[in-house]
Design a protein around this motif. Sequence first.
Motif, mmCIF file in Angstrom:
data_model
loop_
_atom_site.group_PDB
_atom_site.id
_atom_site.type_symbol
_atom_site.label_atom_id
_atom_site.label_comp_id
_atom_site.label_asym_id
_atom_site.label_seq_id
_atom_site.Cartn_x
_atom_site.Cartn_y
_atom_site.Cartn_z
ATOM 1 N N GLY A 1 15.206 -30.997 58.081
ATOM 2 C CA GLY A 1 15.320 -32.288 58.750
ATOM 3 C C GLY A 1 16.472 -33.084 58.180
ATOM 4 O O GLY A 1 16.697 -33.105 56.970
ATOM 5 N N GLY A 2 17.217 -33.729 59.032
ATOM 6 C CA GLY A 2 18.367 -34.490 58.580
ATOM 7 C C GLY A 2 19.547 -33.582 58.319
ATOM 8 O O GLY A 2 19.493 -32.365 58.526
ATOM 9 N N PRO A 3 20.635 -34.136 57.825
ATOM 10 C CA PRO A 3 21.840 -33.335 57.575
ATOM 11 C C PRO A 3 21.616 -32.327 56.458
ATOM 12 O O PRO A 3 20.875 -32.581 55.504
ATOM 13 C CB PRO A 3 22.884 -34.391 57.168
ATOM 14 C CG PRO A 3 22.082 -35.545 56.659
ATOM 15 C CD PRO A 3 20.827 -35.562 57.470
ATOM 16 N N ALA A 4 22.230 -31.178 56.574
ATOM 17 C CA ALA A 4 22.115 -30.135 55.556
ATOM 18 C C ALA A 4 22.770 -30.604 54.268
ATOM 19 O O ALA A 4 23.861 -31.175 54.284
ATOM 20 C CB ALA A 4 22.761 -28.850 56.057
ATOM 21 N N ARG A 5 22.096 -30.360 53.148
ATOM 22 C CA ARG A 5 22.616 -30.755 51.847
ATOM 23 C C ARG A 5 22.369 -29.624 50.861
ATOM 24 O O ARG A 5 21.357 -28.935 50.928
ATOM 25 C CB ARG A 5 21.911 -32.028 51.344
ATOM 26 C CG ARG A 5 22.206 -33.277 52.185
ATOM 27 C CD ARG A 5 21.270 -34.413 51.814
ATOM 28 N NE ARG A 5 21.290 -34.696 50.391
ATOM 29 C CZ ARG A 5 20.415 -35.529 49.794
ATOM 30 N NH1 ARG A 5 19.464 -36.104 50.505
ATOM 31 N NH2 ARG A 5 20.501 -35.752 48.501
ATOM 32 N N GLY A 6 23.297 -29.438 49.969
ATOM 33 C CA GLY A 6 23.159 -28.388 48.979
ATOM 34 C C GLY A 6 23.208 -28.904 47.559
ATOM 35 O O GLY A 6 23.461 -28.139 46.638
ATOM 36 N N ASP A 7 22.972 -30.207 47.382
ATOM 37 C CA ASP A 7 23.076 -30.773 46.049
ATOM 38 C C ASP A 7 21.830 -30.439 45.225
ATOM 39 O O ASP A 7 20.770 -30.118 45.746
ATOM 40 C CB ASP A 7 23.298 -32.284 46.112
ATOM 41 C CG ASP A 7 22.266 -32.983 46.983
ATOM 42 O OD1 ASP A 7 21.706 -32.324 47.881
ATOM 43 O OD2 ASP A 7 22.016 -34.169 46.753
ATOM 44 N N GLU A 8 21.982 -30.554 43.915
ATOM 45 C CA GLU A 8 20.887 -30.206 43.020
ATOM 46 C C GLU A 8 19.874 -31.336 42.934
ATOM 47 O O GLU A 8 20.142 -32.486 43.288
ATOM 48 C CB GLU A 8 21.423 -29.891 41.626
ATOM 49 C CG GLU A 8 22.003 -31.081 40.886
ATOM 50 C CD GLU A 8 22.466 -30.720 39.488
ATOM 51 O OE1 GLU A 8 22.456 -29.521 39.163
ATOM 52 O OE2 GLU A 8 22.817 -31.627 38.729
ATOM 53 N N GLU A 9 18.706 -30.981 42.431
ATOM 54 C CA GLU A 9 17.617 -31.933 42.283
ATOM 55 C C GLU A 9 16.914 -31.637 40.969
ATOM 56 O O GLU A 9 16.766 -30.483 40.568
ATOM 57 C CB GLU A 9 16.642 -31.772 43.459
ATOM 58 C CG GLU A 9 15.444 -32.693 43.436
ATOM 59 C CD GLU A 9 14.576 -32.496 44.671
ATOM 60 O OE1 GLU A 9 13.392 -32.162 44.516
ATOM 61 O OE2 GLU A 9 15.099 -32.655 45.781
ATOM 62 N N TRP A 10 16.491 -32.682 40.270
ATOM 63 C CA TRP A 10 15.775 -32.508 39.009
ATOM 64 C C TRP A 10 14.276 -32.496 39.271
ATOM 65 O O TRP A 10 13.759 -33.358 39.979
ATOM 66 C CB TRP A 10 16.106 -33.633 38.031
ATOM 67 C CG TRP A 10 17.514 -33.606 37.523
ATOM 68 C CD1 TRP A 10 18.556 -34.393 37.937
ATOM 69 C CD2 TRP A 10 18.047 -32.747 36.515
ATOM 70 N NE1 TRP A 10 19.694 -34.070 37.252
ATOM 71 C CE2 TRP A 10 19.419 -33.060 36.374
ATOM 72 C CE3 TRP A 10 17.510 -31.745 35.719
ATOM 73 C CZ2 TRP A 10 20.240 -32.411 35.458
ATOM 74 C CZ3 TRP A 10 18.331 -31.102 34.802
ATOM 75 C CH2 TRP A 10 19.682 -31.429 34.684
ATOM 76 N N VAL A 11 13.583 -31.521 38.696
ATOM 77 C CA VAL A 11 12.123 -31.460 38.805
ATOM 78 C C VAL A 11 11.529 -31.403 37.401
ATOM 79 O O VAL A 11 12.156 -30.927 36.447
ATOM 80 C CB VAL A 11 11.657 -30.236 39.623
ATOM 81 C CG1 VAL A 11 12.141 -30.336 41.058
ATOM 82 C CG2 VAL A 11 12.133 -28.936 38.985
ATOM 83 N N ALA A 12 10.309 -31.901 37.276
ATOM 84 C CA ALA A 12 9.642 -31.935 35.975
ATOM 85 C C ALA A 12 9.167 -30.545 35.587
ATOM 86 O O ALA A 12 8.633 -29.804 36.407
ATOM 87 C CB ALA A 12 8.460 -32.900 36.026
ATOM 88 N N GLU A 13 9.367 -30.197 34.335
ATOM 89 C CA GLU A 13 8.851 -28.940 33.811
ATOM 90 C C GLU A 13 7.393 -29.123 33.408
ATOM 91 O O GLU A 13 6.980 -30.208 32.980
ATOM 92 C CB GLU A 13 9.683 -28.491 32.601
ATOM 93 C CG GLU A 13 9.269 -27.137 32.039
ATOM 94 C CD GLU A 13 9.394 -26.012 33.049
ATOM 95 O OE1 GLU A 13 8.482 -25.901 33.907
ATOM 96 O OE2 GLU A 13 10.381 -25.254 32.987
ATOM 97 N N GLU A 14 6.617 -28.081 33.572
ATOM 98 C CA GLU A 14 5.204 -28.076 33.204
ATOM 99 C C GLU A 14 4.966 -26.813 32.380
ATOM 100 O O GLU A 14 5.120 -25.700 32.880
ATOM 101 C CB GLU A 14 4.357 -28.077 34.473
ATOM 102 C CG GLU A 14 2.916 -28.425 34.285
ATOM 103 C CD GLU A 14 2.192 -28.566 35.624
ATOM 104 O OE1 GLU A 14 1.209 -29.318 35.671
ATOM 105 O OE2 GLU A 14 2.606 -27.927 36.607
#
Length: 294
Positions: free
Chosen positions: A47-60
Motif C-alpha cells: 500500500g502506498g508508494p514502494a519504499r526500500g528504506d531500512e527500519e529498526w525493530v526491537a530485539e528479543e
Amino acid sequence: MSSSFSTPSGACALPDPNAATRDGEAGDAGEAPLPAALVSVRPTRLGGPARGDEEWVAEEVPIALEYNGLSHAVMLATPLDLEDFALGFSLSENLIGSPADLLDVEVQTRPQGVALQLRVTARCELMLKERRRTLAGRTGCGLCGTDSLDQVFRPPSRPLAPLAVDREQLIPVLSRAMRELSEAQPLQQRSGGIHAAAWCSPAGEVLMVREDVGRHNALDKLVGALARAQVDTAQGFAAVTSRASFEMVQKAAGAGISLLAAVSAPTHLAIRTAQACGLTLAGFVREGRATLYS
C-alpha cells in the motif's frame, strides 16, 4: 559486580545520560558480543508508494537467570541494562532480601541467548533450592514461575510512605512525567515496539528511564537501577508506558514506590492490590488527565 559488555557491528548505539554504565560497552578481548538492542531490517511495505528504506525493530533475546549455578528462569527481554535487570528481577521476585544479597553478576553470551550468572549469599541459595523451579518466561508474562497460590500475593516489607503531592497538583505532575518519558525513549522512538519505566521526582521530572520489549522487564530494570544507585524510593514515583497489571503494582510496592502512573488501564486485581498496599494507582495518564483508582 563483574560484567562483560560489547557492541556488535550493526548495533544501534543509543546514549542514555541517566545511566552511569550500560550494557553495550566494550568487553574483554575474545569475548562474544551481546546482541544488539535494535536490529535493522528492510521490510516490504504494502500500500502506498514502494519504499526500500531500512527500519529498526526491537530485539528479543532469551535471558537465562542462573543463581549459584542453579537455573531459575528464562525471560524474553531486550539485551540492555542486564545488571539492572538481574538485581531488579531478584528483588521483585523476592529471591533476595536486599541488594547486598547479590554478590556478583556475570553476563555470558551463548549461541541460544544470554545467561546471567548471579552469585548470591548462602542463605538465598538455600531458599532458592527449597523453591527451585525452571520456567520459560514470555514477553509481558505476569506470574511466571509461581507454583502455588501462597506465592502470588507478597505484601511490601515496609509500609509505603505517601508521596507529598497535593491533589490539585497531581495532573500537572503526572502530565509532565508522561511527556518527558515519551521524549526519553530512544529505543521506542526508533522501533515503536518498546515499553519503558521511569523514575520521577515529586515535581514530575523524569530522572531515570529503562526500556524493554516487556513492560515487567522495564520495571524490573528500573527497580534494579534504583537499588544500585541507592535511591530513596519514598522521594518520587514511577511512570510506565503500559497498562497497570497486578504484577506491576506488586513490583512497585515491593520496591517502596508509593505512586504508580500508567498510560493505560489497570486490572481489578491491580486496583485491589494497590488499595491493600497503600499505593496510589493512576491510570489513563495522558493528555492532561488521569484516573485515580486507589
